[in-house]
Scaffold this motif. Sequence first.
Motif, PDB file in Angstrom:
ATOM      1  N   THR A 181       9.678   0.020  29.963  1.00 31.20           N
ATOM      2  CA  THR A 181       9.786  -0.013  28.500  1.00 31.20           C
ATOM      3  C   THR A 181      11.015  -0.809  28.061  1.00 31.20           C
ATOM      4  O   THR A 181      11.958  -1.012  28.834  1.00 31.20           O
ATOM      5  CB  THR A 181       9.911   1.418  27.919  1.00 31.20           C
ATOM      6  OG1 THR A 181      11.154   1.990  28.368  1.00 31.20           O
ATOM      7  CG2 THR A 181       8.742   2.289  28.359  1.00 31.20           C
ATOM      8  N   LYS A 182      10.981  -1.211  26.771  1.00 32.93           N
ATOM      9  CA  LYS A 182      12.125  -1.944  26.216  1.00 32.93           C
ATOM     10  C   LYS A 182      13.392  -1.110  26.300  1.00 32.93           C
ATOM     11  O   LYS A 182      14.462  -1.624  26.607  1.00 32.93           O
ATOM     12  CB  LYS A 182      11.849  -2.291  24.750  1.00 32.93           C
ATOM     13  CG  LYS A 182      10.898  -3.450  24.611  1.00 32.93           C
ATOM     14  CD  LYS A 182      10.815  -3.922  23.160  1.00 32.93           C
ATOM     15  CE  LYS A 182      10.046  -5.224  23.134  1.00 32.93           C
ATOM     16  NZ  LYS A 182       9.083  -5.393  22.131  1.00 32.93           N
ATOM     17  N   LEU A 204       3.991  -2.875  32.641  1.00 32.07           N
ATOM     18  CA  LEU A 204       3.682  -2.463  31.269  1.00 32.07           C
ATOM     19  C   LEU A 204       3.284  -3.681  30.426  1.00 32.07           C
ATOM     20  O   LEU A 204       2.201  -3.718  29.857  1.00 32.07           O
ATOM     21  CB  LEU A 204       4.887  -1.734  30.644  1.00 32.07           C
ATOM     22  CG  LEU A 204       4.629  -1.155  29.256  1.00 32.07           C
ATOM     23  CD1 LEU A 204       3.572  -0.059  29.289  1.00 32.07           C
ATOM     24  CD2 LEU A 204       5.922  -0.601  28.638  1.00 32.07           C
ATOM     25  N   ASP A 205       4.129  -4.697  30.412  1.00 32.98           N
ATOM     26  CA  ASP A 205       3.822  -5.875  29.571  1.00 32.98           C
ATOM     27  C   ASP A 205       3.720  -7.157  30.392  1.00 32.98           C
ATOM     28  O   ASP A 205       3.836  -8.255  29.850  1.00 32.98           O
ATOM     29  CB  ASP A 205       4.868  -6.034  28.457  1.00 32.98           C
ATOM     30  CG  ASP A 205       6.239  -6.418  29.013  1.00 32.98           C
ATOM     31  OD1 ASP A 205       6.386  -6.491  30.260  1.00 32.98           O
ATOM     32  OD2 ASP A 205       7.159  -6.659  28.221  1.00 32.98           O
ATOM     33  N   GLU A 251       6.889  -9.641  30.308  1.00 33.60           N
ATOM     34  CA  GLU A 251       7.276 -10.408  29.131  1.00 33.60           C
ATOM     35  C   GLU A 251       8.698 -10.084  28.656  1.00 33.60           C
ATOM     36  O   GLU A 251       9.523 -10.981  28.461  1.00 33.60           O
ATOM     37  CB  GLU A 251       6.262 -10.131  28.024  1.00 33.60           C
ATOM     38  CG  GLU A 251       6.298 -11.178  26.929  1.00 33.60           C
ATOM     39  CD  GLU A 251       5.304 -10.851  25.822  1.00 33.60           C
ATOM     40  OE1 GLU A 251       4.157 -10.485  26.134  1.00 33.60           O
ATOM     41  OE2 GLU A 251       5.715 -10.948  24.645  1.00 33.60           O
ATOM     42  N   TYR A 252       8.977  -8.789  28.495  1.00 33.59           N
ATOM     43  CA  TYR A 252      10.301  -8.429  27.964  1.00 33.59           C
ATOM     44  C   TYR A 252      11.392  -8.685  29.006  1.00 33.59           C
ATOM     45  O   TYR A 252      12.480  -9.139  28.677  1.00 33.59           O
ATOM     46  CB  TYR A 252      10.321  -6.964  27.496  1.00 33.59           C
ATOM     47  CG  TYR A 252      11.521  -6.679  26.627  1.00 33.59           C
ATOM     48  CD1 TYR A 252      11.695  -7.351  25.416  1.00 33.59           C
ATOM     49  CD2 TYR A 252      12.503  -5.775  27.036  1.00 33.59           C
ATOM     50  CE1 TYR A 252      12.809  -7.126  24.625  1.00 33.59           C
ATOM     51  CE2 TYR A 252      13.628  -5.549  26.248  1.00 33.59           C
ATOM     52  CZ  TYR A 252      13.775  -6.224  25.048  1.00 33.59           C
ATOM     53  OH  TYR A 252      14.878  -6.008  24.274  1.00 33.59           O
ATOM     54  N   ALA A 266      -2.127  -0.474  28.851  1.00 28.50           N
ATOM     55  CA  ALA A 266      -1.011  -1.013  29.651  1.00 28.50           C
ATOM     56  C   ALA A 266      -0.239   0.123  30.316  1.00 28.50           C
ATOM     57  O   ALA A 266       0.251  -0.013  31.438  1.00 28.50           O
ATOM     58  CB  ALA A 266      -0.091  -1.832  28.754  1.00 28.50           C
TER      59      ALA A 266
END
Length: 355
Positions: free
Chosen positions: A91-92, A120-121, A124-125, A164
């Motif tokens: 997570t972010k 999760l992404d 990307e982050y 996701a």
Amino acid sequence: MTTNRRKFLRTAGAGLAAATLPMSMVRLSFADQTDDFTFAYISDAHIQHIKGNEFVRNWDRGLIRAVAEANLLEPKPDFVVFGGDLAQLGTKEELDHGADILSALKYRTYTVMGEHDYYLDLGEYWSALFGPQSYSFDHKGVHFIVLNSILTYDEWTFDRWPTAEQRMNEMAGLDNPNGSPFMVGSKQLKWLKKDLGKVGNDTPVVVFSHSPLQKIYKGWNFWTEEAEQIQSLLKPFKSANVIYGHVHQIQYNQIENIAFTSVMATAWPWPYPATYAQAESYLPVLTVPMNRADPFNERDATGWQFVNMNTGRTDLNFNLYDNTNRTVAFNHETGRPEDVSYQPESARIPPQRHY
Ligand SMILES: [Fe+2]
Ligand SMILES: [Fe+2]
């Protein structure tokens, strides 16, 4: 972007005067190697968000401690590598908090992608924070390569999971029949071949990956599907070395010309697969398990390491938070990495039972 993360990006490459580290630094066979240098390696922090500003304390403490100790190293390391699994569930909040902690490092820092950062992404982050997921650089005559080795089959990644979050959780589990083996993928293999094509065979090569670039134990993804192909690309080199995270334990191996060494986690240690579920293990015979009173003790086998680059080989000095430090160095006589103070079975801390 927080101030600290801005600082992280800005201070990459800067060095500061370091104080004396309160532990002895083992210098091995440095002889006349003018190009000897050290770097620090921190890995597998698994920062886990609870809610608001709360994180699982032991795990962010582990990373904070490694960063503080790396900053005190004397002589100063030329750079630091973070070996992946900065976050627990990608997570972010977790990646931001991890990046904030890493921003205190006073050295140029290179980062490796872990599966807990990715699924999760799909990175990307992480990429927005740290940049490319695979790249190479040269330092004092050594060619370094960073790979994203935690990819897997496209069908698994893109088509199988309704959310996701579920994809992340399925990849995070051990002994999970819904998991999928780690890969570097054809695109990266092609890039690796091209990158290595520009390097002379006498140049020492060091590869940083998250998963072992060898096949050790599939159930826990101590595994890379294209291990043989990667190894064959490294075969022409006089001195090829792979340093990997993910396994949260000390492992070392030699396959033909390639020396393999794992790094510790700052979060928690895994038991050796052979001790768990009677799993079939391909751990090499020369691996000497570290002294561990209890494979489930969350601190007796966590830590970080500094690495001496010596005559083109990597000697790892493991700084264990709550256990005797260990050194696994390349033995030029036997041609493989070895524990410098071999601990016979009789000298080890006896295992404890808690059930
Ligand atoms: Fe990990
Ligand atoms: Fe991992």
